[in-house]
Scaffold this active site. Structure first.
Site, PDB file in Angstrom:
ATOM      1  N   LEU A 205       0.765  -8.713   0.622  1.00  0.00           N
ATOM      2  CA  LEU A 205       1.922  -7.819   0.695  1.00  0.00           C
ATOM      3  C   LEU A 205       1.737  -6.878   1.871  1.00  0.00           C
ATOM      4  CD1 LEU A 205       2.515  -6.581  -2.991  1.00  0.00           C
ATOM      5  CD2 LEU A 205       4.052  -8.027  -1.647  1.00  0.00           C
ATOM      6  N   HIS A 206       2.768  -6.740   2.697  1.00  0.00           N
ATOM      7  CA  HIS A 206       2.645  -5.753   3.766  1.00  0.00           C
ATOM      8  C   HIS A 206       3.988  -5.222   4.257  1.00  0.00           C
ATOM      9  CE1 HIS A 206       3.698  -9.190   6.293  1.00  0.00           C
ATOM     10  NE2 HIS A 206       3.964  -8.344   7.256  1.00  0.00           N
ATOM     11  N   ARG A 207       5.092  -5.885   3.925  1.00  0.00           N
ATOM     12  CA  ARG A 207       6.372  -5.456   4.484  1.00  0.00           C
ATOM     13  C   ARG A 207       6.794  -4.112   3.895  1.00  0.00           C
ATOM     14  NH1 ARG A 207       8.448  -8.946   7.879  1.00  0.00           N
ATOM     15  NH2 ARG A 207       7.662 -11.076   7.818  1.00  0.00           N
TER      16      ARG A 207
END
Length: 384
Positions: A205-207
């Site tokens: 997850l990074h957005r």
């Protein structure tokens, strides 16, 4: 042919490695590598140069973190004198990060031709900063190298001259295939205490849309903790996401050396190098991600992938791969994950030209263009 190659973030490093190798095999090419420093953490940057066997960059702009406007402006300001000093025949950019757009604009303002590798991808979601970067970079680029048929169709729909568009395949897959023997022998499983044959899922997850809002992040983690009762989840945590998790009381920081890693609800681990991460994904039962690059890697590795977004700029991973778009609704994430574990999707074969030779095709096109322009006295990238 003097080419300035721009990298700035993890996906850029993976994509540039096969291109630099292909250039160095041709005496007529003189590549210069510029690292903008957009990813400045060692785990997200320097180690990739080692793992991917890329020589150290010739220049590091060290722009660091900041808003989209600040990062873009800093790259432009610091790159401009380098282009003035090196006087390249071409600036090559990859992907869709702020460094990509900033370098393309800086080059075109100096009348230096631009090549965009991974052109034409569209999510049709302008709330994504990457979508704006893609559209604007493609608008000013002279060479548009596309990874899949949708890229060519998108560019033609936008009125791009077909002569500028080249369907070459995917350099991400070049990197994956050329390093296969190394990631297949990765020691990451011993390091993490994962026994051979263990069943697990991998999460990334990074957005900002998924991690910046505390409520959205909480929904993700609570849902994934429920899923982890059915299958252990290994979560290599992006540095900026780690701060969000700790700030809101999730996990206790990375646990890379934990002997009972797969008995935790979600195993939070430090960011992984490219080879270790690909090795981990290759043996996973399931991947949950909001990353475009991971969708591509899972497609070639044949690992079921659930993309935690409503759109993807890489539709070929859905039509030819094992990827499915499921959005971010907690109930759907859990249902889709359990269904995928029970009935894994069948592979549809590798997408066209995802064969490990995209970089060679790109450099051959540039070389042929160099020869043609040289015989007429025109500058590289000048109109016919």
């Amino acid at each position: 042919m003097r080419i300035v190659n721009i990298v700035g973030a993890r996906p850029n490093f993976v994509k540039i490695a096969p291109l630099i190798r292909a250039m160095t095999r041709r005496p007529a090419f003189v590549p210069t590598l510029v690292h903008t420093g957009q990813h400045y953490d060692a785990s997200m940057s320097e180690q990739f140069f080692t793992y991917l066997e890329i020589r150290p960059p010739d220049f590091n702009l060290e722009v660091g973190s900041g808003s989209h406007a600040v990062q873009t402006a800093q790259v432009m300001q610091r790159l401009d004198p380098i282009l003035d000093a090196t006087r390249p025949d071409l600036v090559l950019v990859v992907g869709d990060v702020n460094s990509t757009l900033a370098a393309a604009i800086t080059a075109v303002k100096r009348s230096i031709p631009v090549a965009h590798v991974e052109a034409g991808l569209r999510s049709f979601d302008r709330s994504m900063p990457e979508e704006i970067n893609r559209i604007l970079t493609d608008t000013v680029a002279d060479f548009l190298f596309v990874t899949e048929e949708s890229g060519r169709e998108n560019l033609l729909r936008e009125g791009v001259d077909p002569a500028r568009i080249h369907f070459v395949g995917n350099v991400m897959i070049d990197a994956l295939e050329s390093s296969r023997c190394r990631w297949e022998n990765s020691l990451i499983f011993e390091k993490l205490g994962v026994e051979p044959g263990s069943t697990y899922a991998v999460l990334t997850l990074h957005r900002p849309s998924n991690v910046d809002d505390p409520g959205t992040l909480a929904n993700f983690i609570e849902t994934l903790e429920t899923l982890a009762r059915h299958i252990p989840i290994i979560f290599p945590v992006h540095p900026r996401v780690q701060q969000q998790l700790l700030r809101h009381g999730y996990g206790s920081g990375p646990q890379s050396d934990s002997p009972d890693l797969l008995r935790k609800s979600i195993a939070y681990v430090d960011p992984l190098g490219y080879l270790d991460f690909v090795a981990l994904v290759s043996r996973a039962r399931l991947v949950l991600t909001d990353s475009g690059g991971v969708q591509e890697e899972a497609t070639v590795l044949g690992v079921p992938c659930l993309t935690l977004r409503d759109t993807t700029e890489r539709p070929v991973t859905v039509t030819h791969g094992t990827n499915r778009l499921i959005g971010s609704a907690p109930g759907r994430i859990l249902d889709e994950a359990l269904q995928t574990l029970a009935l894994p999707p069948r592979r549809n074969g590798a997408p066209p030209l995802w064969d490990g030779h995209a970089a060679e095709r790109i450099i051959e096109i540039l070389d042929q263009h160099r020869k043609a322009k040289g015989s007429t006295g025109r500058r590289i990238g000048a109109p016919e």
